[in-house]
Motif scaffolding. Structure first.
Motif, PDB file in Angstrom:
ATOM      1  N   ASP A   1       0.859  -1.178   0.000  1.00  0.00           N
ATOM      2  CA  ASP A   1       0.000   0.000   0.000  1.00  0.00           C
ATOM      3  C   ASP A   1       0.897   1.231   0.000  1.00  0.00           C
ATOM      4  O   ASP A   1       1.860   1.312   0.773  1.00  0.00           O
ATOM      5  CB  ASP A   1      -0.900  -0.005   1.231  1.00  0.00           C
ATOM      6  CG  ASP A   1      -1.943   1.102   1.179  1.00  0.00           C
ATOM      7  OD1 ASP A   1      -1.779   2.027   0.363  1.00  0.00           O
ATOM      8  OD2 ASP A   1      -2.912   1.042   1.956  1.00  0.00           O
ATOM      9  N   LEU A   2       0.582   2.200  -0.862  1.00  0.00           N
ATOM     10  CA  LEU A   2       1.425   3.382  -0.976  1.00  0.00           C
ATOM     11  C   LEU A   2       1.458   4.201   0.309  1.00  0.00           C
ATOM     12  O   LEU A   2       2.369   4.982   0.543  1.00  0.00           O
ATOM     13  CB  LEU A   2       0.941   4.254  -2.147  1.00  0.00           C
ATOM     14  CG  LEU A   2       1.879   5.376  -2.601  1.00  0.00           C
ATOM     15  CD1 LEU A   2       3.231   4.818  -3.013  1.00  0.00           C
ATOM     16  CD2 LEU A   2       1.257   6.166  -3.749  1.00  0.00           C
ATOM     17  N   SER A   3       0.474   4.021   1.158  1.00  0.00           N
ATOM     18  CA  SER A   3       0.445   4.757   2.429  1.00  0.00           C
ATOM     19  C   SER A   3       1.432   4.191   3.442  1.00  0.00           C
ATOM     20  O   SER A   3       1.721   4.833   4.456  1.00  0.00           O
ATOM     21  CB  SER A   3      -0.968   4.737   3.022  1.00  0.00           C
ATOM     22  OG  SER A   3      -1.377   3.399   3.301  1.00  0.00           O
ATOM     23  N   LYS A   4       1.931   2.983   3.206  1.00  0.00           N
ATOM     24  CA  LYS A   4       2.906   2.378   4.135  1.00  0.00           C
ATOM     25  C   LYS A   4       4.215   3.163   4.081  1.00  0.00           C
ATOM     26  O   LYS A   4       4.662   3.583   3.009  1.00  0.00           O
ATOM     27  CB  LYS A   4       3.158   0.924   3.773  1.00  0.00           C
ATOM     28  CG  LYS A   4       1.904   0.044   3.802  1.00  0.00           C
ATOM     29  CD  LYS A   4       1.343  -0.069   5.204  1.00  0.00           C
ATOM     30  CE  LYS A   4       0.146  -1.017   5.237  1.00  0.00           C
ATOM     31  NZ  LYS A   4      -0.427  -1.127   6.603  1.00  0.00           N
ATOM     32  N   ASP A   5       4.827   3.320   5.221  1.00  0.00           N
ATOM     33  CA  ASP A   5       6.051   4.112   5.312  1.00  0.00           C
ATOM     34  C   ASP A   5       7.175   3.534   4.459  1.00  0.00           C
ATOM     35  O   ASP A   5       7.895   4.294   3.783  1.00  0.00           O
ATOM     36  CB  ASP A   5       6.509   4.217   6.773  1.00  0.00           C
ATOM     37  CG  ASP A   5       5.571   5.080   7.600  1.00  0.00           C
ATOM     38  OD1 ASP A   5       4.808   5.857   6.988  1.00  0.00           O
ATOM     39  OD2 ASP A   5       5.595   4.971   8.846  1.00  0.00           O
ATOM     40  N   PHE A   6       7.350   2.216   4.469  1.00  0.00           N
ATOM     41  CA  PHE A   6       8.470   1.623   3.738  1.00  0.00           C
ATOM     42  C   PHE A   6       8.262   1.731   2.222  1.00  0.00           C
ATOM     43  O   PHE A   6       9.221   1.748   1.454  1.00  0.00           O
ATOM     44  CB  PHE A   6       8.668   0.155   4.156  1.00  0.00           C
ATOM     45  CG  PHE A   6       7.521  -0.754   3.818  1.00  0.00           C
ATOM     46  CD1 PHE A   6       7.483  -1.440   2.605  1.00  0.00           C
ATOM     47  CD2 PHE A   6       6.474  -0.936   4.718  1.00  0.00           C
ATOM     48  CE1 PHE A   6       6.435  -2.283   2.302  1.00  0.00           C
ATOM     49  CE2 PHE A   6       5.421  -1.780   4.414  1.00  0.00           C
ATOM     50  CZ  PHE A   6       5.391  -2.455   3.205  1.00  0.00           C
ATOM     51  N   VAL A   7       7.007   1.848   1.792  1.00  0.00           N
ATOM     52  CA  VAL A   7       6.739   2.048   0.363  1.00  0.00           C
ATOM     53  C   VAL A   7       6.903   3.524   0.005  1.00  0.00           C
ATOM     54  O   VAL A   7       7.485   3.867  -1.029  1.00  0.00           O
ATOM     55  CB  VAL A   7       5.324   1.560   0.005  1.00  0.00           C
ATOM     56  CG1 VAL A   7       5.027   1.803  -1.472  1.00  0.00           C
ATOM     57  CG2 VAL A   7       5.163   0.088   0.346  1.00  0.00           C
ATOM     58  N   GLN A   8       6.398   4.382   0.861  1.00  0.00           N
ATOM     59  CA  GLN A   8       6.547   5.822   0.620  1.00  0.00           C
ATOM     60  C   GLN A   8       8.006   6.243   0.592  1.00  0.00           C
ATOM     61  O   GLN A   8       8.390   7.144  -0.156  1.00  0.00           O
ATOM     62  CB  GLN A   8       5.814   6.609   1.711  1.00  0.00           C
ATOM     63  CG  GLN A   8       4.319   6.715   1.506  1.00  0.00           C
ATOM     64  CD  GLN A   8       3.695   7.765   2.416  1.00  0.00           C
ATOM     65  OE1 GLN A   8       4.374   8.688   2.863  1.00  0.00           O
ATOM     66  NE2 GLN A   8       2.409   7.604   2.696  1.00  0.00           N
ATOM     67  N   LYS A   9       8.823   5.585   1.391  1.00  0.00           N
ATOM     68  CA  LYS A   9      10.246   5.925   1.431  1.00  0.00           C
ATOM     69  C   LYS A   9      10.898   5.709   0.071  1.00  0.00           C
ATOM     70  O   LYS A   9      11.693   6.531  -0.392  1.00  0.00           O
ATOM     71  CB  LYS A   9      10.945   5.094   2.512  1.00  0.00           C
ATOM     72  CG  LYS A   9      12.431   5.431   2.652  1.00  0.00           C
ATOM     73  CD  LYS A   9      13.070   4.622   3.762  1.00  0.00           C
ATOM     74  CE  LYS A   9      14.553   4.958   3.891  1.00  0.00           C
ATOM     75  NZ  LYS A   9      15.214   4.173   4.965  1.00  0.00           N
TER      76      LYS A   9
END
Length: 507
Positions: A106-114
């Protein structure tokens, strides 16, 4: 009157006339070809191509000869350089990075947003518009852009341009990417003064540098071409044939230069004057002045007029009615104008781009030009998409990079269209990108306005029935209600309407 009669032999008369003819030039430089006055100009002229040579290179010349011809005219011909520069700088190369999370992320997850934020930071640091402009110019001038990645990590991206005349691309890999073959004999063309060749070798990737040393030690057994790995090689052909795109423009520019030179020569002829001095005769046909005396008259007149380069002096015993030094060719200007239009016709561009007279055909021409350059822009997109995914993509997220068809000519229309789409729920990023903001800059700007400056609460528009009714018809943003159809901009008006408006302005 009898005393004025003199008897001269024919040899004396001939000798006198020969002496007179040597004095005719009005200045010391009358018969000097100014083209060769400057040694640099003489050297430059010796390097010029003939029409036959240009046509032969265009039709059947080698790739190296075609690139050499294109480069020469890019440096020396204003029309050719302007056309290539126009197309290379037409697009703003505004890009949009689109993240695509996988089903399990999910794009809202921190590790993905990073990963997304790191990719955005990388794109901003890479200065892609400048890089793409350079690639486009070389692809148009040389037929293909060749480059090699020197440094690549999540923080730094550095590319070295390869000399096109020492590169070929005959094969593709399994992904359809062009493979570069680089001729290491290029380094032998660099004179190793003060270690210049060694410095050049040090700037190239290790695989090219080592191959050069190997080839130098066994020139007869090893091919001079090294295959550049596709993970560091960059190849952007404008078209698959690799021919410089606007080579066919060069003969038209040569025709135009010839027409202008002819027109200039005719203009110079029209301002030239010839002073005719008729030596009178007596009634019985004898000469009033001796040839020696006539020679002195001639010499004196020449000395009087020698500072005027447009005047020549003719002294004669013959009966001369008139001498005309004037061109009567009324088609000279028309010929030059027709040849000028032919240059842009060969390029597939509108001459209105560089000397606007109308607006309707110009608008359509710019749209065609944008579509033409998007062919190359799509290749840039694929390259950056691959690069970003290799650096920041994983099993949780992939990226797609898209270059928008925004030029300096259509950015206003693109912004207006982007705002209309945004009001219907479409992307808010597109109008910001059209205005010159990057994705990261837009986010930073909104954070500054809302979190630091608190402009969202400080700049509150008036909400009242009075202001709403007064501005309900305001389409110009000036607080005045507009009646009728929205005002068109100049490019949307017909030539006749523009002429009428100009007439009113003059009144």
């Amino acid at each position: 009157m009898e005393d004025l009669k003199r008897n001269y032999t024919f040899d004396e008369f001939k000798e006198t006339m020969e002496r007179m003819s040597k004095v005719i030039p009005t200045t010391d430089n009358s018969y000097v070809d100014s083209t060769w006055a400057n040694p640099r100009d003489a050297k430059k002229r010796k390097r010029q191509y003939s029409k036959e040579e240009v046509r032969r290179i265009i039709e059947s010349g080698s790739s190296e000869k075609q690139q050499e011809l294109s480069y020469y005219y890019f440096v020396n011909n204003g029309f050719y350089r302007r056309i290539i520069t126009y197309y290379a700088t037409l697009l703003k190369y505004v890009g949009l990075l689109i993240p695509s999370p996988t089903k399990n992320a999910d794009l809202s997850k921190d590790f993905v947003q990073k990963r997304y934020n790191n990719a955005i930071d990388f794109i901003d640091r890479a200065n892609l518009p400048g890089f793409f402009t350079n690639c486009a110019l070389r692809a148009l001038r040389d037929g293909t852009y060749y480059g090699v990645i020197i440094t690549l990590n999540k923080k730094t991206f550095a590319v070295l341009d390869l000399p096109s005349q020492y590169c070929i691309s005959r094969f593709k890999n399994q992904f359809g990417e062009d493979i570069i073959e680089f001729d290491v004999r290029y380094f032998n063309s660099i004179v190793n003064t003060n270690g210049a060749r060694d410095k050049a070798l040090a700037a190239y990737p290790e695989i090219i540098r080592n191959y050069y040393y190997e080839w130098s030690n066994s020139k007869t057994t090893v091919s001079p071409y090294v295959i550049v790995p596709s993970d560091i090689g960059i190849c952007f052909p404008m078209f698959d044939d690799g021919v410089p795109t606007f080579l066919n423009v060069i003969p038209a520019t040569m025709d135009y230069e010839e027409a202008i030179n002819n027109l200039k020569e005719k203009d110079e002829e029209e301002i030239k004057k010839i002073i005719v001095q008729k030596i009178p005769h007596l009634n019985d046909g004898t000469l009033l002045f001796e040839p020696i005396e006539a020679e002195e008259i001639h010499r004196g007149t020449v000395n009087m007029m020698k500072k005027n380069s447009n005047v020549s002096v003719l002294t004669t015993y013959a009966d001369v009615d008139s001498i005309v030094s004037k061109s009567t060719d009324d088609n000279s200007n028309a010929s030059a104008e027709t040849t000028l239009k032919k240059i842009y016709s060969e390029a597939g561009a509108s001459s209105q781009l560089f000397a606007t007279e109308g607006n309707l055909s110009l608008s359509v021409s710019i749209q065609n030009d944008v579509a033409f350059m998007m062919v190359l822009a799509h290749k840039f997109e694929n390259f950056i998409t691959k690069l970003i995914n290799n650096l920041f993509g994983n099993s949780n997220i992939n990226f797609t990079y898209r270059i928008l068809p925004i030029s300096y000519y259509n950015e206003k229309d693109y912004i207006d269209g982007g705002f209309k789409l945004a009001t219907s729920g479409y992307s808010f990023l597109i109008p910001a990108l059209a205005m010159g903001l990057s994705q990261k800059e837009l986010g930073d700007l909104k954070d500054l306005e809302n979190q630091v400056l608190d402009l969202r609460n400080k700049l509150v528009p008036l909400q009242s029935s009075y202001t709403e009714s007064n501005n309900s018809g305001d389409t110009n943003g000036d607080g005045q209600s507009q009646v009728g159809a929205p005002k068109k901009n100049d490019i949307e008006l017909s030539p006749k309407t523009l002429q009428n408006e100009e007439s009113l302005d003059r009144q």
